[in-house]
Design a protein around this motif. Structure first.
Motif, PDB file in Angstrom:
ATOM      1  N   ALA A 111       0.817  -1.220   0.000  1.00 14.36           N
ATOM      2  CA  ALA A 111       0.000   0.000   0.000  1.00 14.36           C
ATOM      3  C   ALA A 111       0.852   1.272   0.000  1.00 14.36           C
ATOM      4  O   ALA A 111       0.409   2.311  -0.496  1.00 14.36           O
ATOM      5  CB  ALA A 111      -0.953  -0.006   1.191  1.00 14.36           C
ATOM      6  N   HIS A 112       2.060   1.189   0.534  1.00 14.75           N
ATOM      7  CA  HIS A 112       2.939   2.368   0.552  1.00 14.75           C
ATOM      8  C   HIS A 112       3.323   2.835  -0.857  1.00 14.75           C
ATOM      9  O   HIS A 112       3.820   3.939  -1.032  1.00 14.75           O
ATOM     10  CB  HIS A 112       4.190   2.084   1.394  1.00 14.75           C
TER      11      HIS A 112
ATOM     12  N   THR B  18       1.079   3.226  -3.288  1.00 12.28           N
ATOM     13  CA  THR B  18      -0.155   3.671  -3.932  1.00 12.28           C
ATOM     14  C   THR B  18       0.003   4.980  -4.704  1.00 12.28           C
ATOM     15  O   THR B  18      -0.415   5.078  -5.859  1.00 12.28           O
ATOM     16  CB  THR B  18      -1.293   3.795  -2.893  1.00 12.28           C
ATOM     17  N   GLU B  19       0.599   5.974  -4.107  1.00 16.92           N
ATOM     18  CA  GLU B  19       0.716   7.276  -4.777  1.00 16.92           C
ATOM     19  C   GLU B  19       1.548   7.169  -6.053  1.00 16.92           C
ATOM     20  O   GLU B  19       1.147   7.671  -7.113  1.00 16.92           O
ATOM     21  CB  GLU B  19       1.324   8.302  -3.828  1.00 16.92           C
TER      22      GLU B  19
ATOM     23  N   MET C 142       2.110   4.465  -7.748  1.00 16.01           N
ATOM     24  CA  MET C 142       1.396   3.597  -8.686  1.00 16.01           C
ATOM     25  C   MET C 142       0.293   4.358  -9.409  1.00 16.01           C
ATOM     26  O   MET C 142       0.113   4.205 -10.618  1.00 16.01           O
ATOM     27  CB  MET C 142       0.810   2.397  -7.944  1.00 16.01           C
ATOM     28  N   GLU C 143      -0.455   5.179  -8.679  1.00 15.91           N
ATOM     29  CA  GLU C 143      -1.542   5.930  -9.308  1.00 15.91           C
ATOM     30  C   GLU C 143      -1.019   6.864 -10.397  1.00 15.91           C
ATOM     31  O   GLU C 143      -1.689   7.064 -11.415  1.00 15.91           O
ATOM     32  CB  GLU C 143      -2.355   6.694  -8.264  1.00 15.91           C
TER      33      GLU C 143
ATOM     34  N   ARG D 172      -4.308  -2.366  -8.354  1.00 12.71           N
ATOM     35  CA  ARG D 172      -4.769  -1.733  -7.115  1.00 12.71           C
ATOM     36  C   ARG D 172      -5.070  -2.780  -6.044  1.00 12.71           C
ATOM     37  O   ARG D 172      -4.762  -2.561  -4.859  1.00 12.71           O
ATOM     38  CB  ARG D 172      -5.992  -0.868  -7.391  1.00 12.71           C
TER      39      ARG D 172
ATOM     40  N   LEU E 183      -1.788  -4.155  -4.504  1.00 12.10           N
ATOM     41  CA  LEU E 183      -1.106  -3.297  -3.537  1.00 12.10           C
ATOM     42  C   LEU E 183      -1.576  -3.556  -2.105  1.00 12.10           C
ATOM     43  O   LEU E 183      -0.844  -3.283  -1.160  1.00 12.10           O
ATOM     44  CB  LEU E 183      -1.310  -1.821  -3.880  1.00 12.10           C
ATOM     45  N   HIS E 184      -2.775  -4.070  -1.962  1.00 11.17           N
ATOM     46  CA  HIS E 184      -3.328  -4.315  -0.628  1.00 11.17           C
ATOM     47  C   HIS E 184      -3.362  -5.796  -0.268  1.00 11.17           C
ATOM     48  O   HIS E 184      -3.866  -6.155   0.799  1.00 11.17           O
ATOM     49  CB  HIS E 184      -4.722  -3.682  -0.530  1.00 11.17           C
TER      50      HIS E 184
END
Length: 147
Positions: free
Chosen positions: A27-28, A30-31, A33-34, A50, A53-54
């Motif tokens: 999850a770290h 995410t930014e 990756m987006e 997505r 990532l979790h």
């Protein structure tokens, strides 16, 4: 093991661990990756990334055939995606006459060779971001004694 067109190499399930030394998920990322996914129009790919990532890294380790085999597989997959990324970038830069500036995604899914190539470039970068993060986590867990 679930793979998306050979791009992503770990299962997508949820489970938790209290091990503070190694990441439980990605999850770290995410930014970062987006930002890459902004260049991708394939909805299934974006949803899969997505979700990944979790996903629980400890659970993925439990389901794998062993960390060492998975590390070796990821290393090869990362090399493959790096070649895809490089190839797509070279083609896109040649077609667009853009040798130095960052590649820009198409605004909508256009049916041009350039747009497909740039999307492939962003997909390879996103896949490798996830795979490198997962590899780093696997190496952490392996160092902590997981097999």
């Amino acid at each position: 093991m679930i793979m998306l067109t050979g791009a992503l190499a770990f299962p997508f399930t949820a489970w938790a661990t209290d091990d503070p030394a190694c990441p439980n998920n990605l999850a770290h990322l995410t930014e970062e990756m987006e930002a890459l996914l902004a260049g991708v129009h394939a909805k299934e790919f974006k949803r899969t990334i997505r979700t990944a990532l979790h996903a629980s890294i400890p659970h993925a380790i439990e389901r794998a055939d062993g960390i060492n085999a998975h590390v070796a597989f990821l290393q090869k997959e990362i090399q493959h995606q790096a070649r895809v990324e490089t190839s797509a970038e070279l083609i896109a830069r040649d077609v667009s006459n853009n040798p130095h500036n960052p590649l820009k995604p198409c605004k909508r899914p256009e049916e041009t060779g350039y747009c497909h190539t740039v999307e492939r470039y962003f997909m390879a970068k996103a896949s490798n971001l996830a795979n490198r993060g997962f590899l780093k986590a696997l190496e952490c867990y392996r160092q902590d004694g997981y097999r």
